[in-house]
Motif scaffolding. Structure first.
Motif, mmCIF file in Angstrom:
data_model
loop_
_atom_site.group_PDB
_atom_site.id
_atom_site.type_symbol
_atom_site.label_atom_id
_atom_site.label_comp_id
_atom_site.label_asym_id
_atom_site.label_seq_id
_atom_site.Cartn_x
_atom_site.Cartn_y
_atom_site.Cartn_z
ATOM 1 N N LEU A 44 4.790 -0.241 13.836
ATOM 2 C CA LEU A 44 5.661 -0.988 12.917
ATOM 3 C C LEU A 44 4.908 -2.150 12.286
ATOM 4 C CD1 LEU A 44 8.401 -1.577 11.657
ATOM 5 C CD2 LEU A 44 9.061 -2.761 13.755
ATOM 6 N N ARG A 45 4.134 -2.867 13.076
ATOM 7 C CA ARG A 45 3.327 -3.953 12.522
ATOM 8 C C ARG A 45 2.312 -3.411 11.521
ATOM 9 N NH1 ARG A 45 2.300 -8.691 15.075
ATOM 10 N NH2 ARG A 45 0.049 -8.302 14.961
ATOM 11 N N GLY A 46 1.706 -2.271 11.853
ATOM 12 C CA GLY A 46 0.722 -1.680 10.951
ATOM 13 C C GLY A 46 1.315 -1.229 9.637
ATOM 14 N N GLY A 51 -1.821 -7.476 11.799
ATOM 15 C CA GLY A 51 -2.833 -7.132 12.782
ATOM 16 C C GLY A 51 -3.973 -6.321 12.205
ATOM 17 N N ARG A 52 -3.990 -6.140 10.883
ATOM 18 C CA ARG A 52 -5.060 -5.399 10.217
ATOM 19 C C ARG A 52 -5.736 -6.319 9.210
ATOM 20 N NH1 ARG A 52 -2.307 -0.640 7.481
ATOM 21 N NH2 ARG A 52 -4.459 0.055 7.162
ATOM 22 N N SER A 56 -5.293 -4.614 3.789
ATOM 23 C CA SER A 56 -4.272 -3.682 4.261
ATOM 24 C C SER A 56 -2.873 -4.250 4.105
ATOM 25 C CB SER A 56 -4.522 -3.330 5.736
ATOM 26 O OG SER A 56 -5.783 -2.716 5.904
ATOM 27 N N LYS A 57 -2.770 -5.561 3.952
ATOM 28 C CA LYS A 57 -1.475 -6.215 3.795
ATOM 29 C C LYS A 57 -1.019 -6.239 2.344
ATOM 30 C CE LYS A 57 -2.160 -9.449 7.673
ATOM 31 N NZ LYS A 57 -3.466 -8.941 8.107
ATOM 32 N N VAL A 58 -1.930 -6.060 1.400
ATOM 33 C CA VAL A 58 -1.613 -6.291 -0.014
ATOM 34 C C VAL A 58 -0.535 -5.337 -0.508
ATOM 35 C CG1 VAL A 58 -2.514 -6.251 -2.360
ATOM 36 C CG2 VAL A 58 -3.871 -7.256 -0.516
#
Length: 302
Positions: A44-46, A51-52, A56-58
Motif C-alpha cells: 500500500l505504501r509502495g 518508502g521508495r 517513484s512518488k511523482v
C-alpha cells in the motif's frame, strides 16, 4: 648446499572450514498474519511511492492531486455562488475521471507484482511462513485500498465543501454514502483486472500498456457500440452492451440501484432486472480475478 624444492600443492589442500558463529533464531515467531499485514502495508505504501525513491512518488501523487483538484474547484464555485446543489453527483465523479483512475491502475498494478516476477522473488515469499493465498490477498487488498483512497478523497472534499456551503445535510450524506459504495466496487474491480493483466508479464512497461489497453479500449468500443445502438433506436441493446466494459459495469450498477444518473446514451441506465445482471457480472469478475491470481501464483511459486 642443495636448494629447497617447493612442495607441490593440491587444490583440495586450500579448503578451510571457518566457524563464524551461526546460531538459530531465538526471537518471537510472528507467523502468517504478521507477514500478511507487513506485505499489505508495504504494498500500500509502495502504491503511493512511500518508502521508495523521489521519482517513484511523482506520478501517484500527481494523479491524486488531479483527482482532488476538480472537486476543490466545484466546492469553491458552489460556496461562492451559494448554489443549491453540487454541480456533479457523488456517484458521477469517478465515472467522469475514469481516465485518471485507469492511468493510476496501469502505473501501480505492474509496480505491485512485476518486480517480484522479474527478480524471481515470489518463491522466497512462499518458503515460510507465507502462502500463496496470503500473497494474493495482500496484493489485491493493497491495490484496492490504494484505489479506494484515490477515489474517496475527492468525494470527501465534495462532502465537506457541501456542508460548508450549508447544503441539505441528509441529501448530501445519502449521496456521499452512495458514492462510497460505487467507488468501493470500482476499486475492487479495477484492482483485480489490473493485477491479473500485470501478473502475466514480468516487464513493467508491457504490463502498463496491457492494463491501459484492457481498461480504455473496452470502454471506447462499448461506448461506440452503445452510441450506434441508440442512433438505431435499439435502446434495449444499449444496456446489454454495457456489460463488456469495467467502467460501464459500475455505471450500470449505480444507475440501477444507487439512484445515479447514467452516462449511457440518452441518460437511461439499465432497469432493475438488467441491473441485477450487472451486479452478478461485477461480483463474478471480482471473484474470477482473485481465482486467476491464485492459479497464477500457485504455478509461479512451484
Amino acid at each position: 648446499m642443495a636448494a629447497e624444492q617447493p612442495t607441490a600443492t593440491v587444490p583440495g589442500d586450500q579448503t578451510r572450514i571457518h566457524n563464524i558463529g551461526y546460531r538459530s533464531y531465538d526471537g518471537p515467531r510472528l507467523g502468517r498474519a504478521y507477514a500478511r499485514r507487513s506485505l499489505y502495508s508495504q504494498s500500500l505504501r509502495g502504491a503511493y511511492g512511500l518508502g521508495r525513491s523521489a521519482k517513484s512518488k511523482v506520478l501517484p501523487m500527481l494523479l491524486f492531486v488531479v483527482m482532488c483538484l476538480p472537486a476543490a474547484i466545484m466546492v469553491a464555485v458552489a460556496v461562492a455562488t451559494k448554489a443549491n446543489d453540487l454541480p456533479v453527483d457523488y456517484t458521477r465523479y469517478a465515472i467522469i475521471l475514469q481516465a485518471v483512475i485507469s492511468l493510476y491502475v496501469a502505473s501501480q498494478a505492474p509496480q505491485s507484482v512485476s518486480r517480484d516476477l522479474r527478480f524471481k522473488t515470489v518463491p522466497l515469499y512462499f518458503s515460510r511462513p507465507i502462502e500463496t493465498s496470503d500473497y494474493v490477498r495482500a496484493k489485491y487488498a493493497s491495490l484496492a485500498s490504494a484505489l479506494f483512497i484515490l477515489t474517496t478523497a475527492p468525494l470527501l472534499v465534495l462532502y465537506v465543501g457541501a456542508l460548508l456551503a450549508k447544503l441539505d445535510f441528509a441529501d448530501q450524506t445519502k449521496g456521499f454514502a452512495q458514492g462510497l459504495v460505487s467507488v468501493a466496487l470500482l476499486s475492487l474491480l479495477f484492482a483485480g483486472l489490473g493485477l491479473v493483466v500485470a501478473s502475466v508479464t514480468p516487464r513493467r512497461g508491457f504490463g502498463i500498456a496491457a492494463v491501459i489497453a484492457v481498461l480504455t479500449i473496452t470502454y471506447g468500443a462499448v461506448s461506440t457500440l452503445q452510441a450506434i445502438a441508440d442512433v438505431q433506436s435499439s435502446s434495449g441493446a444499449v444496456a446489454w452492451i454495457g456489460l463488456f466494459s469495467p467502467i460501464t459495469l459500475i455505471d450500470g450498477v449505480q444507475s440501477a440501484f444507487l439512484g445515479a444518473t447514467s452516462a449511457f446514451p440518452g441518460g437511461v441506465g439499465p432497469s432493475n432486472g438488467v441491473g441485477a445482471v450487472y451486479v452478478f457480472v461485477t461480483l463474478g469478475l471480482i471473484a474470477g480475478c482473485y481465482g486467476l491470481l491464485m492459479r497464477r501464483y500457485q504455478k509461479v511459486g512451484l
